[in-house]
Enzyme design. Structure first.
Site, PDB file in Angstrom:
ATOM      1  N   TYR A   1     -13.742 -18.982  19.112  1.00  0.00           N
ATOM      2  CA  TYR A   1     -12.753 -18.211  19.880  1.00  0.00           C
ATOM      3  C   TYR A   1     -12.199 -19.050  21.047  1.00  0.00           C
ATOM      4  CZ  TYR A   1     -11.201 -14.097  22.643  1.00  0.00           C
ATOM      5  OH  TYR A   1     -10.499 -13.175  23.376  1.00  0.00           O
TER       6      TYR A   1
ATOM      7  N   LYS B   1      -8.355 -20.071  21.534  1.00  0.00           N
ATOM      8  CA  LYS B   1      -7.624 -19.609  22.717  1.00  0.00           C
ATOM      9  C   LYS B   1      -7.140 -20.789  23.548  1.00  0.00           C
ATOM     10  CE  LYS B   1      -7.786 -15.084  22.299  1.00  0.00           C
ATOM     11  NZ  LYS B   1      -6.592 -14.383  21.772  1.00  0.00           N
TER      12      LYS B   1
HETATM   13  N1  LIG Z   1     -10.114  -7.223  26.240  1.00  0.00           N
HETATM   14  C1  LIG Z   1     -10.274  -8.328  26.974  1.00  0.00           C
HETATM   15  O1  LIG Z   1     -10.822  -8.321  28.084  1.00  0.00           O
HETATM   16  C2  LIG Z   1      -9.751  -9.625  26.448  1.00  0.00           C
HETATM   17  C3  LIG Z   1     -10.031 -10.791  27.179  1.00  0.00           C
HETATM   18  C4  LIG Z   1      -9.488 -11.986  26.763  1.00  0.00           C
HETATM   19  C5  LIG Z   1      -8.673 -12.020  25.637  1.00  0.00           C
HETATM   20  N2  LIG Z   1      -8.449 -10.873  24.928  1.00  0.00           N
HETATM   21  C6  LIG Z   1      -7.574 -10.946  23.759  1.00  0.00           C
HETATM   22  O2  LIG Z   1      -6.651  -9.894  23.819  1.00  0.00           O
HETATM   23  C7  LIG Z   1      -6.227  -9.547  22.499  1.00  0.00           C
HETATM   24  C8  LIG Z   1      -6.371  -8.056  22.289  1.00  0.00           C
HETATM   25  O3  LIG Z   1      -7.751  -7.728  22.376  1.00  0.00           O
HETATM   26  P1  LIG Z   1      -8.285  -6.252  22.675  1.00  0.00           P
HETATM   27  O4  LIG Z   1      -9.344  -6.394  23.689  1.00  0.00           O
HETATM   28  O5  LIG Z   1      -7.150  -5.335  22.922  1.00  0.00           O
HETATM   29  O6  LIG Z   1      -9.008  -5.943  21.274  1.00  0.00           O
HETATM   30  P2  LIG Z   1      -8.863  -4.696  20.256  1.00  0.00           P
HETATM   31  O7  LIG Z   1      -9.901  -4.920  19.230  1.00  0.00           O
HETATM   32  O8  LIG Z   1      -8.850  -3.421  21.006  1.00  0.00           O
HETATM   33  O9  LIG Z   1      -7.406  -4.920  19.615  1.00  0.00           O
HETATM   34  C9  LIG Z   1      -7.106  -5.994  18.781  1.00  0.00           C
HETATM   35  C10 LIG Z   1      -6.296  -5.480  17.607  1.00  0.00           C
HETATM   36  O10 LIG Z   1      -5.903  -6.596  16.786  1.00  0.00           O
HETATM   37  C11 LIG Z   1      -5.929  -6.166  15.426  1.00  0.00           C
HETATM   38  N3  LIG Z   1      -6.049  -7.326  14.533  1.00  0.00           N
HETATM   39  C12 LIG Z   1      -7.110  -8.137  14.361  1.00  0.00           C
HETATM   40  N4  LIG Z   1      -6.847  -9.087  13.468  1.00  0.00           N
HETATM   41  C13 LIG Z   1      -5.569  -8.886  13.055  1.00  0.00           C
HETATM   42  C14 LIG Z   1      -4.710  -9.576  12.154  1.00  0.00           C
HETATM   43  N5  LIG Z   1      -5.150 -10.657  11.474  1.00  0.00           N
HETATM   44  N6  LIG Z   1      -3.443  -9.130  11.996  1.00  0.00           N
HETATM   45  C15 LIG Z   1      -3.007  -8.027  12.663  1.00  0.00           C
HETATM   46  N7  LIG Z   1      -3.792  -7.340  13.531  1.00  0.00           N
HETATM   47  C16 LIG Z   1      -5.052  -7.758  13.724  1.00  0.00           C
HETATM   48  C17 LIG Z   1      -7.149  -5.243  15.345  1.00  0.00           C
HETATM   49  O11 LIG Z   1      -7.061  -4.358  14.230  1.00  0.00           O
HETATM   50  C18 LIG Z   1      -7.107  -4.529  16.692  1.00  0.00           C
HETATM   51  O12 LIG Z   1      -6.476  -3.264  16.614  1.00  0.00           O
HETATM   52  C19 LIG Z   1      -7.054 -10.399  21.560  1.00  0.00           C
HETATM   53  O13 LIG Z   1      -6.332 -11.555  21.183  1.00  0.00           O
HETATM   54  C20 LIG Z   1      -8.231 -10.789  22.416  1.00  0.00           C
HETATM   55  O14 LIG Z   1      -8.835 -11.974  21.962  1.00  0.00           O
HETATM   56  C21 LIG Z   1      -8.974  -9.679  25.303  1.00  0.00           C
END
Ligand SMILES: NC(=O)c1ccc[n+]([C@@H]2O[C@H](COP(=O)([O-])OP(=O)(O)OC[C@H]3O[C@@H](n4cnc5c(N)ncnc54)[C@H](O)[C@@H]3O)[C@@H](O)[C@H]2O)c1
Length: 303
Positions: free
Chosen positions: A165, A169
């Site tokens: 990851y 990223k």
């Molecule tokens: N939540 C945090 O604090 C945090 C921190 C750093 C980075 N991120 C990044 O933010 C983004 C959103 O994360 P989140 O926390 O909202 O997670 P989440 O799991 O709530 O949402 C992510 C969504 O992406 C969808 N998804 C996964 N693979 C997919 C694909 N191949 N094609 C289409 N859709 C797909 C999933 O079904 C899910 O609904 C991600 O890229 C995550 O790595 C989140």
């Protein structure tokens, strides 16, 4: 200043839940029409399929804007083309791409299996390429585009157990750095987001962290979305920035470089002697591009 996205079309990937959903709703609240992409898979993308995109589309329509569901996977090159085509077929343009879809497969490196490595790279990094490769010709034609790539602190500084990851990223930072240059002439701004939000992905990792329930409540995905809307607006003229957003706090992270230390006839002993100066970040600044750094270097040598 009132940010308006009226008449603009956005594609938000992974928009059925969490941060992507909040971004899609915030963009729509400013008038954007939105392709809501989400596969609806479970948190490690190994199974399950929920119609999460449909419910976000319904929420956007209730706000009075327009939206359409897309359930393709960003890791599939052809499906990514279809996402862009869907926007063009429905509304004749595409102005905004938020490449946000993602999931986790954490393992310490010695336990990280090839599939766990590849699946994460394919979605977070190659997924961004797949979408933008297809969206870019529209941006060039329109001389307009706004892109936000959801990156992570895991890539900026590391998080134990996330070599797949973190690499994906951090790869997005390099991807942004090149696209910011390729987009310059076409009014395409490309920025990265480092979010922190309580979602199904992070709540299990955050439990037990200082601040408890109160902190989690403050860290809503909705508190992250407004900075993305700003980055996606015509008002944003910055490109190549890493913007952090978490719990209502916003800031910038950057790769910086210090002033180089010139050493005549360098050898390991001289490097050791000068190590503190070589690694000091005093006066360090971000820099723009390889070409710019060559120019600066040549100018420095000419002095
Ligand atoms: N939540 C945090 O604090 C945090 C921190 C750093 C980075 N991120 C990044 O933010 C983004 C959103 O994360 P989140 O926390 O909202 O997670 P989440 O799991 O709530 O949402 C992510 C969504 O992406 C969808 N998804 C996964 N693979 C997919 C694909 N191949 N094609 C289409 N859709 C797909 C999933 O079904 C899910 O609904 C991600 O890229 C995550 O790595 C989140």
């Amino acid at each position: 200043m009132v940010i308006s996205l009226t008449g603009q079309v956005a594609l938000v990937t992974g928009a059925g839940r969490g941060i992507g959903r909040a971004i899609a709703l915030d963009l729509a609240s400013r008038g954007a029409k939105v392709i809501v992409n989400d596969l609806g898979m479970d948190v490690s993308n190994k199974g399950g399929s929920e119609p999460v995109a449909d419910s976000v589309v319904a929420e956007i329509k209730a706000l009075g804007s327009d939206a359409a569901t897309n359930t393709g996977s960003v890791s599939d090159y052809e499906a990514a083309y279809q996402m862009v085509k869907q926007a063009m077929d429905l509304w004749g343009r595409l102005d905004i791409v938020c490449s946000n879809a993602g999931f986790l497969r954490d393992q310490a490196i010695h336990n990280m299996q090839p599939d766990d490595w590849q699946a994460i790279i394919d979605t977070h990094l190659t997924g961004a390429y797949n979408i933008l490769h297809h969206a870019w010709p529209m941006f060039r034609q329109q001389s307009y585009g706004r892109v936000v790539l959801t990156s992570s602190n895991s890539g900026f500084v590391g998080n134990f157990g996330q070599s797949n990851y973190g690499a994906a990223k951090a790869g997005l930072i390099g991807f942004m750095n090149v696209l910011k240059l390729e987009g310059q002439k076409y009014n395409v701004m490309v920025n990265c987001l480092g979010p922190g939000a309580a979602t199904r992905m992070t709540v299990p990792l955050m439990s037990g962290a200082p601040g408890g329930e109160e902190r989690l409540a403050k860290m809503s995905p909705e508190s992250v979305a407004p900075v993305v809307t700003y980055l996606c607006s015509p008002d944003c003229k910055d490109s190549g920035m890493i913007i952090e957003a978490s719990g209502g706090e916003f800031g910038r992270a950057a790769i910086v470089r210090n002033k180089r230390v010139a050493i005549d006839a360098p050898d390991a002993d001289k490097i050791a002697q000068q190590w503190a100066a070589i690694t000091s970040l005093e006066g360090a600044e971000p820099w723009w591009s390889v070409r710019q750094s060559w120019k600066d270097h040549l100018a420095e040598m000419a002095k």
